[in-house]
Design an enzyme around this catalytic site. Sequence first.
Site, PDB file in Angstrom:
ATOM      1  N   PRO A 128       5.760   7.719  -3.431  1.00 53.53           N
ATOM      2  CG  PRO A 128       5.798   9.902  -2.623  1.00 53.53           C
ATOM      3  CD  PRO A 128       4.954   8.675  -2.672  1.00 53.53           C
ATOM      4  N   GLY A 161      11.035   5.442  -0.891  1.00 46.91           N
ATOM      5  CA  GLY A 161      11.830   5.907   0.260  1.00 46.91           C
ATOM      6  C   GLY A 161      11.136   6.986   1.061  1.00 46.91           C
ATOM      7  CB  SER A 162       7.867   8.549   0.726  1.00 46.87           C
ATOM      8  OG  SER A 162       7.000   7.426   0.658  1.00 46.87           O
ATOM      9  N   GLY A 163       8.796   6.543   3.356  1.00 42.84           N
ATOM     10  CA  GLY A 163       8.294   6.125   4.663  1.00 42.84           C
ATOM     11  C   GLY A 163       6.838   5.705   4.600  1.00 42.84           C
ATOM     12  CG  LEU A 164       4.096   7.676   2.701  1.00 43.78           C
ATOM     13  CD1 LEU A 164       3.454   8.539   1.645  1.00 43.78           C
ATOM     14  CD2 LEU A 164       3.316   7.803   4.007  1.00 43.78           C
ATOM     15  N   GLY A 165       5.808   3.076   2.945  1.00 41.35           N
ATOM     16  CA  GLY A 165       5.700   1.645   2.683  1.00 41.35           C
ATOM     17  C   GLY A 165       5.769   1.283   1.213  1.00 41.35           C
ATOM     18  CB  ALA A 178       5.380  -3.036   2.539  1.00 42.61           C
ATOM     19  CG  ASP A 235       5.955  -1.225   6.773  1.00 38.47           C
ATOM     20  OD1 ASP A 235       5.473  -0.929   7.875  1.00 38.47           O
ATOM     21  OD2 ASP A 235       6.918  -0.624   6.268  1.00 38.47           O
TER      22      ASP A 235
END
Length: 320
Positions: free
Chosen positions: A101, A103-107, A110, A152
């Site tokens: 997803p 913008g989910s903070g899961l990179g 990157a 990241d």
Amino acid sequence: MKAMASAPAKMILFGEHSVVYDEPAIAGAVNKRAFVEIKKSYSNKSILRSFDLKFEVELDTINKTYTLKKGKPGIIRYILEALNRVHDHTPILMNLSSQIPIGSGLGSSAAVTVATLAALYRYHNIRFNKKSLAHDAHMVEQAVQGVASPLDTLVSTYGGLVYLSRKKKFEPLKINFNAPFVVGYTTKHGNTGKMVKDVRTLKDKNPKIINPVITAMGNITNYAKQAIFKKDYKKIGELMNINHGFLDVLGVNTPELSRMVYTARECGAIGSKITGAGGGGSIIALCPGKIEDVAEGISRQDNVLRVKFTKRGVSSRVRW
Ligand code: MEV
């Protein structure tokens, strides 16, 4: 000829934001990936399409701009920056697909950056290795975000569980760490660049308060490294909860992230915290024996992603 590359998402266990100030961090690659394909365009235009992210743009790789044809391309600035640095500006067709997803903070940025660069190097037959790729991807992130740590892009390139030391020394953690995490995410996106800048402003305004917080976050990471090697879930959970409190102090928490963090704990997680830049995005919850309860609790109002750590980093190839 078609050049193809993919790179994994990442989950930061400890050290987001403090890593920007050279404190240590621990993060791992997870089994969700971004995929990039590049081939020659027989029209005079360069097009980037993503079926699953539902957008299509015409790229101006020289001026780093684009014309929108369809949808909303959240990730485009990273791709344009990578193209501008590596591509010779001849017309190409690019396909992006992502299981991460945005913008989910899961990179996601990157992973897309690493995969785009690897595909471009393949397309132009430019020699590269993981070290040079991780470095170049970090340069792209820095150019787009203003400030970025190499964390990241390192994780997305090398895969596996990684410790980044105070001296930015990269150390793969050689351990089978299959801790039971649940990821919760909101549809409110975080903006990494903005969050990093906001933290810097807060720190500059209140150095005597925020500097010790950042040092303490680094100490948490180092204690967590020991706890991870001992597979001491209770300690890891406790450190996650403390770390979440400090991330709140830094101002990157939101009501939605807070809701997920506390729902997870009420449903039996022994630790839960924001993961990534915050301001939206994701939380992680450590929940041995309680995965289903926690996932069910979070999914009443938010979304759940089931992820596993993976050793697999970037991969790329060419097909004729
Ligand atoms: C974002 O995934 C992690 C941050 O620490 C920024 C960075 O390390 O560049 C917030």
